[in-house]
Design an enzyme around this catalytic site. Structure first.
Site, PDB file in Angstrom:
ATOM      1  N   ILE A  16       5.801 -11.998   7.117  1.00 28.90           N
ATOM      2  CA  ILE A  16       5.900 -11.329   8.416  1.00 28.90           C
ATOM      3  C   ILE A  16       5.035 -10.077   8.511  1.00 28.90           C
ATOM      4  O   ILE A  16       4.815  -9.567   9.613  1.00 28.90           O
ATOM      5  CB  ILE A  16       7.369 -10.983   8.753  1.00 28.90           C
ATOM      6  N   ALA A  17       4.538  -9.556   7.390  1.00 33.03           N
ATOM      7  CA  ALA A  17       3.701  -8.358   7.432  1.00 33.03           C
ATOM      8  C   ALA A  17       2.960  -8.212   6.116  1.00 33.03           C
ATOM      9  O   ALA A  17       3.377  -8.747   5.084  1.00 33.03           O
ATOM     10  CB  ALA A  17       4.535  -7.108   7.707  1.00 33.03           C
ATOM     11  N   GLY A  19       0.821  -5.048   3.794  1.00 31.78           N
ATOM     12  CA  GLY A  19       0.525  -3.631   3.660  1.00 31.78           C
ATOM     13  C   GLY A  19      -0.425  -3.383   2.515  1.00 31.78           C
ATOM     14  O   GLY A  19      -0.982  -4.318   1.923  1.00 31.78           O
ATOM     15  N   GLY A  20      -0.594  -2.109   2.178  1.00 36.27           N
ATOM     16  CA  GLY A  20      -1.541  -1.743   1.139  1.00 36.27           C
ATOM     17  C   GLY A  20      -1.122  -2.189  -0.243  1.00 36.27           C
ATOM     18  O   GLY A  20      -1.962  -2.439  -1.099  1.00 36.27           O
ATOM     19  N   MET A  21       0.200  -2.261  -0.480  1.00 36.39           N
ATOM     20  CA  MET A  21       0.671  -2.596  -1.822  1.00 36.39           C
ATOM     21  C   MET A  21       1.270  -3.991  -1.928  1.00 36.39           C
ATOM     22  O   MET A  21       1.474  -4.493  -3.029  1.00 36.39           O
ATOM     23  CB  MET A  21       1.720  -1.571  -2.276  1.00 36.39           C
ATOM     24  N   VAL A  24       5.314  -8.527   3.099  1.00 34.93           N
ATOM     25  CA  VAL A  24       6.729  -8.579   3.444  1.00 34.93           C
ATOM     26  C   VAL A  24       7.046  -9.985   3.939  1.00 34.93           C
ATOM     27  O   VAL A  24       6.371 -10.517   4.830  1.00 34.93           O
ATOM     28  CB  VAL A  24       7.087  -7.536   4.520  1.00 34.93           C
ATOM     29  N   LYS A  39       9.914  -7.391   0.228  1.00 29.78           N
ATOM     30  CA  LYS A  39       8.570  -6.846   0.055  1.00 29.78           C
ATOM     31  C   LYS A  39       8.123  -7.150  -1.370  1.00 29.78           C
ATOM     32  O   LYS A  39       8.752  -6.711  -2.337  1.00 29.78           O
ATOM     33  CB  LYS A  39       8.577  -5.337   0.308  1.00 29.78           C
ATOM     34  N   ASP A 133       3.756   8.845   5.100  1.00 26.92           N
ATOM     35  CA  ASP A 133       2.981   7.793   5.760  1.00 26.92           C
ATOM     36  C   ASP A 133       3.644   7.393   7.079  1.00 26.92           C
ATOM     37  O   ASP A 133       3.829   6.209   7.356  1.00 26.92           O
ATOM     38  CB  ASP A 133       2.835   6.585   4.833  1.00 26.92           C
TER      39      ASP A 133
END
Length: 363
Positions: A16-17, A19-21, A24, A39, A133
């Protein structure tokens, strides 16, 4: 990784998503029979130890936060050198998607979202954690208008512990505070600056500081004033956003909790009773054992009384520190909270530490 099972219980279904690390995933908790968000750390060669430690830090920081505007962490685990974090699956969409889809948002909606996010930051700051952030992508908004702050992946303890390496600048340039751009450590005031940028973007539909490169964008945060807000933005909301965007941290609101509570006070033409009750209701949530027995009707009467009381100063605070009770039923006194002061030491002779390589890890 669809169909992959982590920890013997979390079956990944849909990504669903990203990110940088890590990514998700929506997943099913086979033990508790519920849908969760997982995540999963993105495996890399060079950054794996640092990213894994940041995952552990995020689990530790967020698990200790109990607030209705912070996404709840359920579990953390490591499997075959793969770290993962199990969280509440928040229905809705990131604020970034909401603004992209709808453009500029009405002032009363901006005030509610900003107020709830400020209260979430207040809970984190009082627990000794700086988010570092704050951006639209890390603010989830449910269909009912509830806000959930997410992604404490690069959060840092106020005592300075964290996984930042020497010379490394973490954060997103469009929401980076001037002091962070100058190499100073982030504080709670830095989160408030980022929240001010987010609020400005919500009201205009575009980022206030956007240049051609990350370094130019960060320099703009240090040197340039934000573009003017639309003329129809209510004066009090305008003043709060401008205060958050002050270049000097000491000139920003005293604390995130104070900002959230100020945003919860009604202003003619800006905030309806329901939104005010929502924000003030979240402000009343406490990590302690303070009992609350005031129902929604009493809260509405209290808001109306405060907005019409001549003893209320322009900033929303009571001139008389002993307010008149709004009803005769039993009340439980709320202890006065010690406000959090975020000090700032000016960066004297500190050069800008924003080499392009520093943004290699920026999400």
């Amino acid at each position: 990784m669809e169909g992959f099972r982590l920890g013997g219980r979390y079956s990944l279904t849909t990504r669903i998503a990203s990110g940088g690390m890590g990514d998700v995933w929506e997943a099913t908790d086979d033990v508790l029979a519920r849908t969760v968000a997982v995540k999963v750390m993105r495996a890399t060669t060079d950054e794996e130890p640092v990213f894994a430690q940041r995952f552990r830090d995020e689990a530790l920081y967020t698990a200790n936060l109990s607030h209705p505007n912070v996404a709840t962490v359920y579990d953390y685990g490591e499997e075959d050198s793969l770290a993962y974090l199990v969280m509440e699956l928040v229905p809705g969409e990131p604020l970034s998607a909401l603004v992209q889809r709808r453009g500029a948002l009405p002032a009363h909606e901006v005030r509610s979202i900003m107020g709830q996010a400020a209260l979430a930051l207040g809970a984190a700051h009082e627990a000794g954690v700086v988010h570092r952030d704050v951006k639209p992508g890390n603010i989830m908004v449910t269909p009912g208008g509830e806000v959930k702050l997410t992604d404490f992946g690069i959060a840092r303890a106020v005592d300075g512990s964290g996984q930042t390496r020497t010379g490394e600048v973490l954060g997103t340039p469009h929401y980076l505070s001037p002091e962070q751009a100058l190499g100073e450590p982030a504080t709670g005031a830095s989160d408030l600056y980022a929240l001010g940028v987010v609020a400005h973007e919500m009201l205009t539909g575009r980022r206030p500081f956007e240049k051609n490169t990350p370094v130019a964008t960060a320099l703009s945060q240090v040197n340039d004033p934000p573009p003017p807000l639309p003329d129809d933005v209510p004066s009090e909301l305008r003043a709060l956003i401008e205060q958050c965007l002050a270049k000097a941290p000491a000139a920003r609101p005293e604390s995130a909790r104070e900002l959230g509570e100020r945003l919860g006070l009604p202003e003619a033409g800006c905030l309806d009773d329901r939104a005010a009750e929502d924000v003030l209701g979240y402000a009343a949530e406490d990590a302690g054992d303070v009992e609350r027995d005031v129902d929604a009707d009493v809260a509405r009467e209290s808001l109306a009384a405060r907005s019409s009381d001549p003893q209320v100063r322009a900033d929303g605070a009571l001139a008389d520190p002993t307010p008149t009770p709004t009803h005769s039923g039993p009340r439980h006194a709320r202890p006065r909270r010690r406000r959090v002061h975020w000090a700032w030491v000016p960066a004297s002779g500190v050069a800008l530490v924003l080499a392009l390589t520093s943004f290699g890890l920026v999400r």
